[in-house]
Design an enzyme around this catalytic site. Structure first.
Site, mmCIF file in Angstrom:
data_model
loop_
_atom_site.group_PDB
_atom_site.id
_atom_site.type_symbol
_atom_site.label_atom_id
_atom_site.label_comp_id
_atom_site.label_asym_id
_atom_site.label_seq_id
_atom_site.Cartn_x
_atom_site.Cartn_y
_atom_site.Cartn_z
ATOM 1 N N TYR A 195 -47.903 52.273 -1.246
ATOM 2 C CA TYR A 195 -49.041 51.887 -2.115
ATOM 3 C C TYR A 195 -48.611 51.016 -3.295
ATOM 4 O O TYR A 195 -49.438 50.629 -4.127
ATOM 5 C CB TYR A 195 -49.789 53.130 -2.571
ATOM 6 C CG TYR A 195 -50.772 53.664 -1.532
ATOM 7 C CD1 TYR A 195 -50.881 53.087 -0.268
ATOM 8 C CD2 TYR A 195 -51.596 54.749 -1.808
ATOM 9 C CE1 TYR A 195 -51.774 53.563 0.672
ATOM 10 C CE2 TYR A 195 -52.499 55.245 -0.878
ATOM 11 C CZ TYR A 195 -52.577 54.627 0.364
ATOM 12 O OH TYR A 195 -53.471 55.119 1.305
ATOM 13 N N GLY B 219 -43.966 57.121 5.765
ATOM 14 C CA GLY B 219 -43.414 57.702 4.542
ATOM 15 C C GLY B 219 -43.421 59.222 4.519
ATOM 16 O O GLY B 219 -43.158 59.891 5.520
ATOM 17 N N VAL B 220 -43.755 59.755 3.331
ATOM 18 C CA VAL B 220 -43.690 61.226 3.188
ATOM 19 C C VAL B 220 -44.801 61.885 4.029
ATOM 20 O O VAL B 220 -44.631 62.983 4.551
ATOM 21 C CB VAL B 220 -43.770 61.613 1.696
ATOM 22 C CG1 VAL B 220 -45.138 61.359 1.081
ATOM 23 C CG2 VAL B 220 -43.347 63.065 1.487
ATOM 24 N N ASP B 221 -45.912 61.180 4.221
ATOM 25 C CA ASP B 221 -47.019 61.689 5.055
ATOM 26 C C ASP B 221 -46.512 61.935 6.474
ATOM 27 O O ASP B 221 -46.680 63.007 7.059
ATOM 28 C CB ASP B 221 -48.132 60.634 5.051
ATOM 29 C CG ASP B 221 -49.482 61.145 5.541
ATOM 30 O OD1 ASP B 221 -50.412 60.339 5.625
ATOM 31 O OD2 ASP B 221 -49.580 62.350 5.826
ATOM 32 N N ILE C 52 -38.644 66.429 0.644
ATOM 33 C CA ILE C 52 -39.675 67.415 0.279
ATOM 34 C C ILE C 52 -39.970 68.368 1.441
ATOM 35 O O ILE C 52 -40.374 69.509 1.203
ATOM 36 C CB ILE C 52 -40.952 66.715 -0.217
ATOM 37 C CG1 ILE C 52 -41.808 67.675 -1.055
ATOM 38 C CG2 ILE C 52 -41.772 66.119 0.942
ATOM 39 C CD1 ILE C 52 -42.896 67.001 -1.864
#
Ligand code: APR
Length: 189
Positions: free
Chosen positions: A135, A42-44, A21
């Site tokens: 999560y 992760g994506v964060d 992303i």
């Protein structure tokens, strides 16, 4: 299996792709954040690493002004060094078995992100698979909720949004979204 599926809903394009992303060129990308907005894994972690410190600085200001971001809500910051102009940060539900309102909170995370993008006249947005990593939300359950929420939003009314892309990092996640995508788009005709 193509690494991309797309369909039209009410004049907008809904697409699923496999990729990273942080490389997307949509006007906004969505971050699967935690309530502290101080970054994570992760994506964060990937978005903060690629976007640089300007994103965290704005997150700090937001938390100072309005406190922690509740699950299901969304806020917007600069995209920093990313190709995307904006990052919309949202917090998905932590999976506790499915009877703690997780589905409603997940749908809210997508819907609030879309509402925020439309309010800013944003024309294109990319989503990760919110909540299905750390999560623990099972991706086979999350994918239909995510796609249905976005499809319903696009069907309901015309907005500035002309392109919504789901960017899935691994093939297992992509496959789960591809199955749900076929379900949704075959029904909507
Ligand atoms: N591009 C797209 N998707 C990615 C990328 C990337 N660069 N990196 C990871 N992902 C995918 C994961 O593979 C997973 O499918 O994003 C999805 C969501 O996983 P997480 O990033 O773990 O997010 P989530 O499950 O919502 O957990 C959020 O994790 O990183 C911390 O600070 C974050 O506490 C928060 C929690």
């Amino acid at each position: 299996m193509p690494a991309e599926l797309s369909g039209e809903i009410n004049g907008a394009t809904l697409k699923i792709v496999q990729g990273d992303i942080t490389k997307q060129t949509t006007e906004a990308i969505v971050n699967a954040a935690n309530s502290s907005l101080m970054g994570g894994g992760g994506v964060d972690g990937a978005i903060h690493r690629a976007g640089g410190p300007a994103i965290l600085e704005e997150c700090r200001r937001i938390v100072a002004e309005q406190g922690r971001l509740p699950p299901g809500k969304a806020v917007i910051t600069t995209g920093g060094n990313l190709k995307a102009r904006y990052v919309i940060h949202t917090v998905g539900p932590v999976w506790h078995g499915g009877s703690h309102g997780e589905e409603a909170t997940l749908a809210s995370a997508y819907r609030e992100s879309l509402n925020l993008a439309a309010a800013r006249n944003i024309s294109s947005i990319s989503f990760p698979s919110i909540s299905t990593g750390a999560y623990g939300y099972p991706v086979a359950e999350a994918a239909p909720v995510a796609l249905k929420t976005v499809a319903d939003f696009l069907r309901k009314a015309k907005s500035s949004l002309k392109e919504v892309v789901f960017v899935l990092y691994d093939s297992t996640t992509f496959e789960a979204y591809a199955r749900a995508f076929r379900e949704i788009t075959s029904k909507s005709g």
